[in-house]
Design an enzyme around this catalytic site. Structure first.
Site, PDB file in Angstrom:
ATOM      1  N   ALA A 175       0.754  -1.175  -0.020  1.00 53.48           N
ATOM      2  CA  ALA A 175       0.036   0.048  -0.021  1.00 53.48           C
ATOM      3  C   ALA A 175       0.949   1.187   0.002  1.00 53.48           C
ATOM      4  O   ALA A 175       0.493   2.228  -0.689  1.00 53.48           O
ATOM      5  CB  ALA A 175      -0.997   0.033   1.227  1.00 53.48           C
ATOM      6  N   ASP A 176       2.037   1.163   0.671  1.00 53.79           N
ATOM      7  CA  ASP A 176       2.979   2.533   0.545  1.00 53.79           C
ATOM      8  C   ASP A 176       3.494   2.679  -0.839  1.00 53.79           C
ATOM      9  O   ASP A 176       3.450   3.871  -1.033  1.00 53.79           O
ATOM     10  CB  ASP A 176       4.061   2.100   1.536  1.00 53.79           C
ATOM     11  CG  ASP A 176       3.520   2.352   3.060  1.00 53.79           C
ATOM     12  OD1 ASP A 176       2.708   3.402   3.436  1.00 53.79           O
ATOM     13  OD2 ASP A 176       4.060   1.753   3.982  1.00 53.79           O
TER      14      ASP A 176
END
Length: 402
Positions: A175-176
């Site tokens: 997700a980062d």
């Protein structure tokens, strides 16, 4: 680009200053990507420790190895925003920038004068990128969150793992990465809109949103069937064969036959005429175990390198499951310059991932090593109107800067 017979680097964001008032991974990645395109990225950090990424293990001579990747090419200004003088300096920095990036939750951002109203008043026409876990609106707006939190929230964790087992994290907190890339894309879109309208632009992005956007079939399938897709291990609910298969030398190969054409090529090397009747994807999905077993038996009869030679000669998409060691040694990775050996700030060698893609019209900006905490404080503040050398010494003595 060639001008008058000379090669000229023309990174498209040359001359654009980005103020990075964010920490850890996703929002700082957005800034780093803009830096690769030529932007001057000024990173504001707290004087006591700076970005937490600086302390992530493993460490080399007390400095995080990861920091060389995440901080490369940025200029560090160590500024205590809990002090009024620090906030005043931050506002003066905003006046010099085209883009401001933060991932503070709204109450903290407002306390530091990083609300959009203040920022756009300080620099008319500015682009502000505000990345939070759940976005600036809605009932969860003030909730904290990191990659693993939003991956679970967006459904990725639910879908990861074996069918009969518990949910699993992905092998890396993606997700980062997805949020950072989507953030850079959003900033560029907002800059274009600003150029068209002359108006300041706010990008309000929840970290969960790029994850959900990436998994669009998850919601579409539920809408059509009323069933929430679950875990399926290494398989794919819509494609067969599509999985990880063993080799004779105890390695693994990924082999997805995602089209009918690819399946026909694979059939030729499998030499399994009994499987020819499964000529549609629906038929292959219905006979998943039979087909996966046939592929596994085939791949297990070859060492990895020989197997890849056979598959690639037949025009079949396949790849080894690489370790970091495999990637660094791979001739294609080396030819593309996907891994770079660079000099760290202390003069030692460092290995980082290079910029993605190649462009006909410009080169990526050459970036210096990741900065020490506050390495550029004096340099950057000295360029602000009304800030003298004596002011800088006084601010440092009072602990406002480092």
């Amino acid at each position: 680009m060639t001008i008058n017979g000379e090669h000229v680097s023309s990174a498209p964001l040359n001359g654009v200053r980005v103020l990075d008032v964010s920490t850890v991974l996703a929002a700082p990645l957005s800034c780093a990507l803009l830096g690769e395109l030529g932007a001057d990225v000024v990173k504001v950090e707290h004087p006591a420790g700076g970005d937490p990424t600086r302390s992530y293990p493993p460490l080399h001579d007390g400095v995080s190895v990861a920091w060389e990747q995440f901080g490369r090419g940025k200029r560090s200004v160590a500024l205590d925003l809990h002090e009024p003088e620090g906030v005043a300096l931050l506002h003066e920095l905003i006046r010099t920038c085209e883009v401001v990036v933060t991932n503070f939750r709204a109450p903290t951002a407002n306390r530091f004068g990083l609300d959009f109203e203040t920022v756009s008043a300080l620099r008319p026409g500015i682009v502000m990128f505000h990345l939070t876990a759940f976005g600036r609106t809605g009932p969860y707006a003030d909730r904290p969150g990191f990659a693993r939190v939003v991956e679970a929230f967006a459904g990725l964790t639910h879908r990861t793992g074996d069918a009969e087992g518990p949910p699993r994290f992905s092998g890396y907190p993606i997700a980062d990465g997805v949020g950072g890339i989507y953030g850079a894309f959003s900033i560029l879109a907002a800059m274009r809109q600003r150029d068209l309208t002359g108006e300041a632009q706010l990008v309000d992005l929840g970290l969960y949103e790029p994850m959900l956007r990436m998994m669009e079939d998850f919601i579409g399938t539920y809408g059509a069937t009323g069933v929430s897709a679950g875990r399926i291990g290494n398989g794919n609910p819509a494609v067969v064969p599509n999985g990880l298969f063993p080799t004779a030398d105890r390695r693994w190969v990924v082999l997805p036959a995602s089209t009918d054409g690819m399946w026909r090529r694979l059939l030729r090397v499998l030499d399994r005429p009994d499987l020819e009747s499964f000529d549609t994807m629906a038929a292959r999905v219905d006979h998943r175990d039979l087909i996966d077993d046939a592929v596994a038996r085939f791949t297990a009869s070859y060492p990895l390198d020989d197997l890849l030679a056979v598959l690639h000669e037949a025009g079949i998409a396949a790849a080894p499951v690489n370790t970091a060691e495999d990637i660094v040694a791979d001739p294609h990775v080396q030819a593309r310059g996907s891994i770079l050996r660079v000099q760290a700030r202390d003069g030692s060698d460092a290995m980082i991932v290079g910029p993605a893609g190649r462009y006909s019209g410009f080169d990526f900006a050459q970036r210096g090593p990741a900065p020490a905490l506050g390495e550029h404080t004096d340099e950057v503040l000295a360029q602000l109107k009304g800030v003298t050398t004596a002011d800088i010494h006084g601010l440092r003595a009072r602990g406002v800067i480092r």
